[in-house]
Structures are given as structure tokens and as C-alpha cells.
Enzyme design. Structure first.
Site, PDB file in Angstrom:
ATOM      1  CG  HIS A   1      -1.462   1.435   1.612  1.00 13.18           C
ATOM      2  ND1 HIS A   1      -2.976   1.397   0.548  1.00 13.18           N
ATOM      3  CD2 HIS A   1      -1.709   2.466   1.031  1.00 13.18           C
ATOM      4  CE1 HIS A   1      -3.387   2.458   0.617  1.00 13.18           C
ATOM      5  NE2 HIS A   1      -2.265   3.224   1.108  1.00 13.18           N
TER       6      HIS A   1
ATOM      7  CG  ASP B   1     -12.164   3.424   5.913  1.00 12.23           C
ATOM      8  OD1 ASP B   1     -11.719   4.253   6.606  1.00 12.23           O
ATOM      9  OD2 ASP B   1     -12.014   3.020   4.776  1.00 12.23           O
TER      10      ASP B   1
ATOM     11  NE  ARG C   1     -10.688  10.815   8.648  1.00 12.12           N
ATOM     12  CZ  ARG C   1      -9.909  10.130   7.769  1.00 12.12           C
ATOM     13  NH1 ARG C   1      -9.622   8.533   7.436  1.00 12.12           N
ATOM     14  NH2 ARG C   1      -8.457   9.789   8.015  1.00 12.12           N
TER      15      ARG C   1
ATOM     16  CB  SER D   1      -8.702   4.779   7.439  1.00 11.56           C
ATOM     17  OG  SER D   1      -9.184   5.166   5.750  1.00 11.56           O
TER      18      SER D   1
ATOM     19  CE  LYS E   1      -9.363   1.484   3.569  1.00 14.82           C
ATOM     20  NZ  LYS E   1      -9.835   3.548   2.962  1.00 14.82           N
TER      21      LYS E   1
HETATM   22  N1  URA Z   1      -6.453   6.564   2.933  1.00 12.05           N
HETATM   23  C1  URA Z   1      -7.477   6.171   3.506  1.00 12.05           C
HETATM   24  O1  URA Z   1      -7.538   4.948   2.560  1.00 12.05           O
HETATM   25  N2  URA Z   1      -7.273   6.965   4.039  1.00 12.05           N
HETATM   26  C2  URA Z   1      -7.564   7.651   4.514  1.00 12.05           C
HETATM   27  O2  URA Z   1      -7.481   7.935   5.967  1.00 12.05           O
HETATM   28  C3  URA Z   1      -6.089   8.363   4.142  1.00 12.05           C
HETATM   29  C4  URA Z   1      -6.331   7.418   2.596  1.00 12.05           C
END
Ligand code: URA
Length: 399
Positions: free
Chosen positions: A80, A159, A166, A181, A185
């Protein structure tokens, strides 16, 4: 439990228990807690932060709000990046690691704002399907060792709802919220290995190296505490990554890197991140893994993986031989310096926004994208490092 007490506790920096955090996430996702109260809590987090225990609890609550993937392979890795301008590393690292025997399973998002999304990039390949069923995703993973699909609504629905809130309430830039967040995932994706590329600089979420290191260290701790082999690396994003910015342009550059035609900072970052994944997978020492990653490019095996994945996901694999088959812009304009000068720095965010305005990105999520639009940079900032600045502490590596 009640929401006013929870908001007040965070406002006064009194830590919440994991039961309180579970209650908050569950009741917001069910629609019992309204947006305005959740927004107040999120703002309190932005201003006061969360403890490590609270961040762990929030990550687990978000992960457990939906399904957890069960990948039917003994070893899988996920990679990621916290996002940057011109970041096409997933299209290069996935095939490299897969060709070295470590399957890479990825769920990716679409681009919003100045950074592009991997799903949009892949959809610039004619016919490429990103919304395939999980069974097909697993099948492609077994066959080629690499597949990328778009974010499933069944993973981390809490999320998804909180992230949208957000975005609309100026509460994105909080280290514990970003950490929870992203990690929720990654943990829901449930691979054995997670390598995180935390970027800092003008084109990234984290503007300073210090903040990027804080986020990297917290994410790594959470990943390892959840039983994963997790490593976070901090890389600099003060210049766009590579030369091409824009969907089809970035796929074309990724193919060129996999053909060994393009070297430089982008290539170095990809080799570094791939070597980390391979090392965590037990493929050898770091130096051996680095050589393995480089060989996957020179012997063409990584490009073969990309070609086969494109074919199995319905895309035109011939783009691997001829990148002019990708969407091409009808018009182009060259910006030249008026005299001989040195570029001291490049504002990556501005470059990302310019590419977006050319049609390569979206401001709101329903905007249409022009796959051929973008920017090719023929210059680099004089100050930009020739060496990959990857910061991580090796002693943090899980045993
Ligand atoms: N990417 C995400 O998935 N969440 C965040 O809060 C910031 C970047």
C-alpha cells in the site's frame, strides 16, 4: 454509553475503552449516531489525537464492520502506498513479486483530488475489468500471482462511511484516523505480508518526514500486533514519481520499467519495495531479494505476469508490446524554459492538480476521466535525490 460522553472524553483527552470505540463505530454505521455528532468526535480526534490503544481498537472496529477476505493461498502479500503524484508502483511491484513466487493481492481505490488511483489507471487499458467477483480474483491470483480489483463495499463499510464524512468535514489529516482507515482495509484483505510505502513531501498526505515516520511506525505496530509480517517504509515524494502523470501515460511508463527501458528513481523505489516484500516472504537476505527483483525485470518474467493478468482480467495485453495502443491524447503542448536554468524544486501537488484539470483526475467522485490526458515531465528537480531515500528501522522487522 452515550455519544455526548464519548465526544467529551476525546475533547478532554480521556482515553476511550475498546467497548466505547466499538459502540461508536457500530452505531454510526447503523445510522443511529448522526453525521453531526460523528463529525464532532472526528474533529476532537484531529485536535487531540488518540492513544495507541485507542487507535488499535478503532482499526479493529473498522475491520470488523464488514467481511474479512479468505485468500485460499498459503502466502500472499499486499502493498500500500499512502498516495502520491505519478505513483504507478503497484503495477510494477505486483508483477515483480509474483514472478519471484510471492502472490500480490490488491484492492485499490479510484483517484480523488491530486493523486491518481490504480483502478483508474488499469481501466485505461481497453477491456480491463476491475470489478470482478472475488472467486475470479482468487482464480487469477492462483494463475498469475497478481491481481488488482476495485474496493468491495463488503470490506470495511464503516471506514467507507467515515472516510466520506472526513472528506466533507476537514478531518482527513489526523495520523490515528489515517492509520486506522488504511490498516483496517489491509487487515480485512488478510494477506500474510503487508508492505506500506508512506510518502512525505509536497505531493503527499504527510508533508514532513517526522509525521510520515510517526504514521509508518504506528501502522507497522498495528500490522504486527494483528499477526501480520508488516513493514512500513518512508519515501520522499517531493517530485512526482517517474516522468508520466495521467492514467494511460502511467500504465505506459510502468510497462517501460518492466521492460527494463526506464531506470531512475521510480525503478529504484519499486526494487526497494519489492525486495522488502520478498525478504518478509523468506526469499533470502535483503540483498539477495533485491537481485531477485532486478532479475525479474531483466529476464522479462515480471512483464509476462503483467501481460497474463491483463489478459485474464479482460484487457488488451498487446499494450505490453506496443504502448501506443493505450489511449493517446489528441493534442499536446510543450512547456519550455525561456532560458537555461536549474530547477530547484517541483511542487508535486500543483503538478497533480494540473493533470487533474487536464482531465486525468476528478474533483468529485462522479467526474468523468479522460484516460489519455496528463503530463510528461522531461525534467527533474536539481535537488531531487538520485538515491531512494527509504527510511525504516531494520530492528523493527518481525522475526
Ligand atoms: N487513505 C485511506 O484509505 N484513508 C485515509 O484516511 C487516508 C488515505
Amino acid at each position: 454509553m452515550n455519544i455526548i460522553d464519548i465526544i467529551n472524553k476525546t475533547k478532554r483527552s480521556v482515553p476511550l475503552s475498546s467497548d466505547e470505540i466499538n459502540w461508536l463505530v457500530e452505531n454510526y454505521t447503523n445510522g443511529i449516531i448522526p453525521d453531526y455528532q460523528m463529525s464532532a468526535w472526528l474533529m476532537a480526534v484531529c485536535l487531540n489525537g488518540l492513544t495507541e490503544d485507542e487507535t488499535f481498537a478503532l482499526t479493529a472496529a473498522l475491520r470488523d464492520s464488514g467481511e474479512i477476505m479468505h485468500l485460499s493461498l498459503p502466502l500472499t502479500a499486499d502493498k500500500h502506498s499512502t498516495g502520491g503524484v505519478g505513483d504507478k508502483t503497484s503495477l510494477i511491484i505486483g508483477p515483480i513479486c509474483a514472478s519471484c513466487g510471492v502472490p500480490v493481492a490488491k484492492m485499490s481505490g479510484r483517484g480523488l483530488g491530486h493523486t491518481g488511483g490504480t483502478i483508474d489507471k488499469l481501466e485505461s487499458i481497453k477491456g480491463f475489468r476491475t470489478d470482478i467477483p472475488i472467486s475470479e480474483f482468487q482464480d487469477i491470483l492462483r494463475k498469475t500471482g497478481f491481481s488488482i480489483v476495485s474496493q468491495s463495499g463488503e470490506l470495511c463499510p464503516a471506514d467507507k462511511k467515515i472516510y466520506a464524512l472526513r472528506n466533507a468535514t476537514g478531518t482527513v489529516d489526523s495520523i490515528p484516523l489515517i492509520c486506522a482507515s488504511i490498516m483496517s482495509k489491509k487487515l480485512a484483505m488478510n494477506t500474510n505480508i503487508i508492505v506500506l510505502d508512506v510518502k512525505y513531501g509536497s505531493g503527499a498526505f504527510m508533508k514532513t518526514r517526522e509525521d510520515a515516520e510517526k504514521l509508518a511506525s504506528l501502522m507497522e505496530k498495528i500490522g504486527n500486533a494483528a499477526g501480520k509480517k508488516c513493514r512500513a517504509i518512508v519515501t520522499d515524494m517531493d517530485s512526482p514519481l517517474g516522468c508520466n502523470i495521467g492514467n494511460a501515460l502511467e500504465v505506459s511508463e510502468a510497462v517501460d520499467v518492466l521492460k527494463g527501458k526506464t531506470k531512475g528513481y521510480l525503478y529504484d523505489v519499486c526494487i526497494e519495495l519489492s525486495a522488502n516484500i520478498l525478504e518478509l516472504a523468506g526469499k533470502g537476505s535483503f540483498d539477495e531479494c533485491r537481485t531477485m527483483a532486478e532479475n525479474a525485470i531483466t529476464d522479462g518474467s515480471a512483464l509476462r505476469v503483467l501481460r497474463e493478468t491483463i489478459r485474464l482480467q479482460g484487457g488488451d495485453e498487446n499494450i505490453c508490446d506496443d504502448t501506443s495502443l493505450l489511449p493517446q491524447a489528441k493534442f499536446s503542448y510543450t512547456v519550455r524554459a525561456v532560458e537555461r536554468m536549474k530547477i530547484i524544486s517541483i511542487d508535486s501537488e500543483e503538478i497533480g492538480m494540473t493533470s487533474l484539470m487536464l482531465g486525468a483526475g476528478r474533483i468529485s467522485k462522479d467526474d468523468h476521466i479522460d484516460m489519455s490526458a496528463g503530463i510528461v515531465m522531461h525534467c527533474k528537480a536539481h535537488s531531487h535525490s538520485k538515491v531512494v531515500k527509504c527510511y525504516y528501522k531494520r530492528q523493527r522487522m518481525p522475526t
